[in-house]
Write a protein that holds these residues in place. Structure first.
Motif, PDB file in Angstrom:
ATOM      1  N   THR A   7       0.911  -1.131   0.017  1.00 56.20           N
ATOM      2  CA  THR A   7       0.075   0.062  -0.061  1.00 56.20           C
ATOM      3  C   THR A   7       0.847   1.368  -0.009  1.00 56.20           C
ATOM      4  OG1 THR A   7      -0.025   0.133   2.377  1.00 56.20           O
ATOM      5  CG2 THR A   7      -1.726  -1.194   1.203  1.00 56.20           C
ATOM      6  N   THR A   8       0.159   2.368   0.017  1.00 49.77           N
ATOM      7  CA  THR A   8       1.113   3.680   0.405  1.00 49.77           C
ATOM      8  C   THR A   8       1.699   3.909   1.657  1.00 49.77           C
ATOM      9  OG1 THR A   8      -1.255   4.636   0.428  1.00 49.77           O
ATOM     10  CG2 THR A   8      -0.081   4.429  -1.651  1.00 49.77           C
ATOM     11  N   VAL A   9       1.723   5.306   1.867  1.00 44.59           N
ATOM     12  CA  VAL A   9       2.415   5.594   3.206  1.00 44.59           C
ATOM     13  C   VAL A   9       1.696   4.896   4.348  1.00 44.59           C
ATOM     14  CG1 VAL A   9       3.146   7.620   4.644  1.00 44.59           C
ATOM     15  CG2 VAL A   9       3.058   7.752   2.179  1.00 44.59           C
ATOM     16  N   GLY A  10       2.372   4.451   5.369  1.00 42.81           N
ATOM     17  CA  GLY A  10       1.734   3.985   6.667  1.00 42.81           C
ATOM     18  C   GLY A  10       1.638   2.638   6.650  1.00 42.81           C
ATOM     19  N   ASP A  11       1.838   1.911   5.581  1.00 40.50           N
ATOM     20  CA  ASP A  11       1.799   0.353   5.773  1.00 40.50           C
ATOM     21  C   ASP A  11       3.025  -0.032   6.366  1.00 40.50           C
ATOM     22  OD1 ASP A  11       1.202  -2.267   5.474  1.00 40.50           O
ATOM     23  OD2 ASP A  11       1.453  -2.492   3.331  1.00 40.50           O
ATOM     24  N   VAL A  12       3.135  -0.055   7.731  1.00 39.46           N
ATOM     25  CA  VAL A  12       4.404  -0.400   8.451  1.00 39.46           C
ATOM     26  C   VAL A  12       4.486  -2.051   8.298  1.00 39.46           C
ATOM     27  CG1 VAL A  12       5.384  -0.270  10.681  1.00 39.46           C
ATOM     28  CG2 VAL A  12       4.126   1.662   9.840  1.00 39.46           C
ATOM     29  N   TYR A  26      13.763  10.775  10.670  1.00 41.71           N
ATOM     30  CA  TYR A  26      12.198  10.756  10.870  1.00 41.71           C
ATOM     31  C   TYR A  26      11.568  12.309  11.070  1.00 41.71           C
ATOM     32  CZ  TYR A  26      12.561  12.458  15.781  1.00 41.71           C
ATOM     33  OH  TYR A  26      13.022  13.340  16.861  1.00 41.71           O
ATOM     34  N   ILE A  27      12.571  13.255  11.352  1.00 38.96           N
ATOM     35  CA  ILE A  27      11.912  14.655  11.440  1.00 38.96           C
ATOM     36  C   ILE A  27      11.337  15.123  10.078  1.00 38.96           C
ATOM     37  CG2 ILE A  27      12.517  16.939  12.164  1.00 38.96           C
ATOM     38  CD1 ILE A  27      15.041  15.605  13.528  1.00 38.96           C
ATOM     39  N   ILE A  28      12.040  14.569   9.000  1.00 40.99           N
ATOM     40  CA  ILE A  28      11.553  15.058   7.660  1.00 40.99           C
ATOM     41  C   ILE A  28      10.090  14.750   7.182  1.00 40.99           C
ATOM     42  CG2 ILE A  28      12.180  14.741   5.039  1.00 40.99           C
ATOM     43  CD1 ILE A  28      15.099  14.381   5.976  1.00 40.99           C
ATOM     44  N   GLY A  43       8.227   9.662   9.012  1.00 38.06           N
ATOM     45  CA  GLY A  43       7.707  10.441  10.108  1.00 38.06           C
ATOM     46  C   GLY A  43       7.664   9.477  11.220  1.00 38.06           C
ATOM     47  N   ASN A  44       7.791   8.308  10.960  1.00 38.05           N
ATOM     48  CA  ASN A  44       7.571   7.262  12.216  1.00 38.05           C
ATOM     49  C   ASN A  44       8.934   7.099  12.897  1.00 38.05           C
ATOM     50  OD1 ASN A  44       7.519   4.819  13.728  1.00 38.05           O
ATOM     51  ND2 ASN A  44       5.757   4.044  12.492  1.00 38.05           N
ATOM     52  N   GLN A  45       9.157   7.676  13.786  1.00 40.06           N
ATOM     53  CA  GLN A  45      10.488   7.823  14.720  1.00 40.06           C
ATOM     54  C   GLN A  45      11.332   6.541  14.798  1.00 40.06           C
ATOM     55  OE1 GLN A  45      10.563  10.147  18.171  1.00 40.06           O
ATOM     56  NE2 GLN A  45      13.017   9.810  18.233  1.00 40.06           N
ATOM     57  N   THR A  46      10.318   5.613  15.601  1.00 45.78           N
ATOM     58  CA  THR A  46      10.787   4.472  15.896  1.00 45.78           C
ATOM     59  C   THR A  46      11.166   3.235  14.469  1.00 45.78           C
ATOM     60  OG1 THR A  46       9.478   4.361  17.890  1.00 45.78           O
ATOM     61  CG2 THR A  46      10.400   2.285  17.033  1.00 45.78           C
ATOM     62  N   VAL A  47      10.125   3.569  13.715  1.00 43.89           N
ATOM     63  CA  VAL A  47      10.399   2.291  12.738  1.00 43.89           C
ATOM     64  C   VAL A  47      11.286   2.860  11.670  1.00 43.89           C
ATOM     65  CG1 VAL A  47       9.114   1.001  10.637  1.00 43.89           C
ATOM     66  CG2 VAL A  47       8.328   1.223  13.115  1.00 43.89           C
ATOM     67  N   LEU A  48      11.214   4.129  11.105  1.00 41.71           N
ATOM     68  CA  LEU A  48      11.976   4.867  10.002  1.00 41.71           C
ATOM     69  C   LEU A  48      13.420   4.716  10.489  1.00 41.71           C
ATOM     70  CD1 LEU A  48      12.765   6.041   7.436  1.00 41.71           C
ATOM     71  CD2 LEU A  48      11.868   8.282   8.459  1.00 41.71           C
ATOM     72  N   THR A  49      13.730   5.042  11.929  1.00 44.22           N
ATOM     73  CA  THR A  49      14.918   5.237  12.486  1.00 44.22           C
ATOM     74  C   THR A  49      15.823   3.820  12.349  1.00 44.22           C
ATOM     75  OG1 THR A  49      14.177   7.243  13.675  1.00 44.22           O
ATOM     76  CG2 THR A  49      16.472   6.069  14.392  1.00 44.22           C
ATOM     77  N   ALA A  50      14.856   2.875  12.808  1.00 43.03           N
ATOM     78  CA  ALA A  50      15.494   1.160  12.741  1.00 43.03           C
ATOM     79  C   ALA A  50      15.969   1.066  11.399  1.00 43.03           C
ATOM     80  CB  ALA A  50      14.365   0.478  13.411  1.00 43.03           C
ATOM     81  N   ALA A  51      14.827   1.346  10.386  1.00 42.47           N
ATOM     82  CA  ALA A  51      15.092   0.958   9.128  1.00 42.47           C
ATOM     83  C   ALA A  51      16.183   1.664   8.451  1.00 42.47           C
ATOM     84  CB  ALA A  51      13.918   1.581   8.152  1.00 42.47           C
ATOM     85  N   LEU A  52      16.661   2.827   8.773  1.00 47.66           N
ATOM     86  CA  LEU A  52      17.901   3.831   8.424  1.00 47.66           C
ATOM     87  C   LEU A  52      19.193   2.944   9.125  1.00 47.66           C
ATOM     88  CD1 LEU A  52      16.537   7.620   8.579  1.00 47.66           C
ATOM     89  CD2 LEU A  52      17.151   6.244   6.595  1.00 47.66           C
ATOM     90  N   ASN A  53      19.049   2.687  10.257  1.00 49.68           N
ATOM     91  CA  ASN A  53      20.074   2.066  11.080  1.00 49.68           C
ATOM     92  C   ASN A  53      20.259   0.695  10.461  1.00 49.68           C
ATOM     93  OD1 ASN A  53      20.629   4.271  12.766  1.00 49.68           O
ATOM     94  ND2 ASN A  53      19.325   3.475  14.240  1.00 49.68           N
TER      95      ASN A  53
END
Lengths: 284, 233
Positions: A58-63, B159-161, A177-187
């Motif tokens: 799906t689009t944005v938000g389908d974590v 995440y801030i973006i 914008g998902n601090q927990t999930v996006l940050t983990a994915a970036l890490n």
């Protein structure tokens, strides 16, 4: 917004799009029949449902969708390196520590993603044939584990890591914008990039040459034409509307080299682009 | 509709305020709506200087991009110096690699400057007095610190973006920084490309991420400008 022109546009690049969303095109018929009754504001949701059906995302938000996609790729990578470490004579002693490190990371990524997803996690046994992958990708690659062909193993590792980096990059907007999930994915994303850099260094040293560099130059710098699709678009020089190949390097007073322009930016791949690259190994 | 690919519109200006066209094109490509454009214009009017020597990166997406621009300024200046005054015993292969890394970092800097347009913070003052550019170990240690810190900064600010194009651009840059980090680490100590000093928790296999408030004290030693990110979380 004209949904039919959008579908026509998609069909130009994906001729099977209509079959993909519905073999009998019911989905399209349904849209037509209720289209006049739904408010225009509801159309994005209808479109979202169509795309989910077409591309499994799906689009944005389908974590969970994003994380399960990541998990499938990590299952593949973990099994790949575990198999390598369990194949005596494949990895030279000098590189054993590196592959133990990389394997440990991929197995940790699997555990981490499974823990985050909980009961929503896809199972490893749902992949390949009861969890066993085809490392020859349907016979397109030699059986490098059986023949202890380290050179081919390194090329596949090179491609897996670079493709993993591209896949995570392509998923970032879906968890924006998902601090927990996006940050983990970036890490995880940057760890895969560190792996890619090191495997490229191993290959460069093994060949006593200058290639491949630890960064990606142009479209497919691996020296192996069979994995060109994994690098499609890496030669892009348009970044956020800026043509970086037209910028001036103040240090030299001239434009940046074509190599620098593509090396300085890694490019994303979408779910729909990654899937055909890993399906031959058994990713589902 | 303007042609977004006309090269001459994107040539970086010598002044700190590139042409209006650059900013407009960037926003158009990003698909920013009227509300976002309004926000950016408003932030453009904001003063980046609180006094003669303090620069704040700003708020929101522009704040994050300026934060990235500040870090890229630092890395670009560092590698420019490394290549201009090679340490004793730098091998031809190392010089080639450092020249490539310099070009990547200078390009990141020039790209962010062009993309930010009138929203860009000014050029920062740097002080590399703590680095001995004649000494390989000193240069490699500094390079490792810059790259690992850069990776952690991008990872921690993603995440801030709120705009997906900006997030995508940050993602395109951070993995190149991670490739640099691994390369430099392998020069210092082969196989340390992703050791436990950056992948701290072996049970998760995650890289390090840092908040702006954790990154700024690390880079402050290399800056004569007082860089702040008071409007970022």
């Amino acid at each position: 917004m004209n949904i039919f022109s959008i579908i026509e546009e998609i069909e130009k690049v994906d001729p099977e799009f209509q079959d993909r969303i519905s073999p009998r095109r019911d989905a399209i018929k349904n849209i037509t029949s209720f289209g006049s009754k739904v408010a225009v504001a509801a159309l994005p949701f209808a479109l979202g449902a169509l795309f989910k059906k077409a591309y499994g995302q799906t689009t944005v938000g389908d974590v969970n969708g994003t994380l399960n996609f990541a998990l499938k790729l990590e299952y593949l990578e973990a099994a790949f390196y575990n198999t390598a470490l369990n194949t005596p004579g494949l990895i030279p002693a000098a590189d054993l520590a590196a592959f133990q490190t990389i394997a440990a990371h991929e197995n940790a990524h699997v555990s981490f993603l499974k823990a985050v997803l909980g009961s929503a996690a896809v199972t490893q046994t749902s992949q390949g044939t009861a969890g066993v992958y085809d490392w020859t990708a349907g016979g397109t690659l030699p059986n490098y584990f059986a023949t202890k062909d380290y050179t081919t193993f390194l090329i596949v590792a090179n491609a897996f890591e670079d493709t993993g980096v591209r896949a995570y990059k392509g998923q970032a907007p879906f968890i924006i914008g998902n601090q927990t999930v996006l940050t983990a994915a970036l890490n995880i994303h940057s760890v895969e990039a560190r792996h890619a850099s090191h495997i490229r260094t191993i290959r460069r040293k093994a060949g006593n040459g200058t290639t491949p560099k630890s960064w990606i130059t142009g479209a497919n710098d691996t020296g192996f034409a069979g994995i060109a699709a994994n690098y499609a678009g890496e030669d892009n020089t348009m970044q956020g509307g800026v043509d970086v190949s037209a910028l001036i390097n103040p240090v030299t007073g001239a434009k940046f080299s074509a190599s620098a322009c593509t090396e300085a930016f890694d490019e994303p791949l979408t779910y729909a682009q990654v899937l055909p690259l890993v399906q031959p190994f058994g990713v589902k | 509709m303007e042609n977004l690919t006309q090269n001459d519109e994107f040539v970086v200006q010598e002044s700190s305020a590139p042409s209006k066209m650059q900013r407009r094109s960037f926003l158009k490509y990003a698909g920013a709506g009227a509300a976002a454009a309004g926000m950016l214009v408003a932030s453009a009017c904001k003063k980046h200087h609180d006094d003669n020597n303090t620069v704040d990166v700003g708020s929101g997406d522009i704040g994050v991009l300026n934060y990235a621009y500040a870090l890229e300024q630092l890395e670009a200046a560092f590698y420019t110096q490394v290549v201009a005054t090679p340490y004793s015993g730098m091998s031809p292969a190392e010089l080639t690699a450092f020249t490539e890394i310099r070009d990547h970092e200078v390009l990141h800097r020039e790209f962010l400057k062009a993309a930010l347009g009138v929203n860009a913070i000014p050029a920062l003052g740097v002080n590399f007095g703590s680095i001995n550019f004649a000494d390989r170990a000193s240069v490699l240690a500094a390079a490792k610190a810059f790259e690992d810190t850069g990776v952690s900064a991008y990872n921690g600010a993603g995440y801030i973006i709120s705009n997906s194009t900006y997030l995508g651009l940050a993602g395109k840059i951070v993995s190149v920084e991670a490739r640099h980090a691994a390369f430099i680490r392998d020069l210092i100590n082969y196989n340390s490309f992703a050791d436990s000093s950056v992948i701290v928790d072996s049970s998760t296999g995650l890289d390090t991420s840092r908040k702006p408030s954790q990154v700024l004290p690390i880079v402050a030693v290399y800056l004569t400008t007082n860089l702040t990110a008071n409007q970022l979380p």
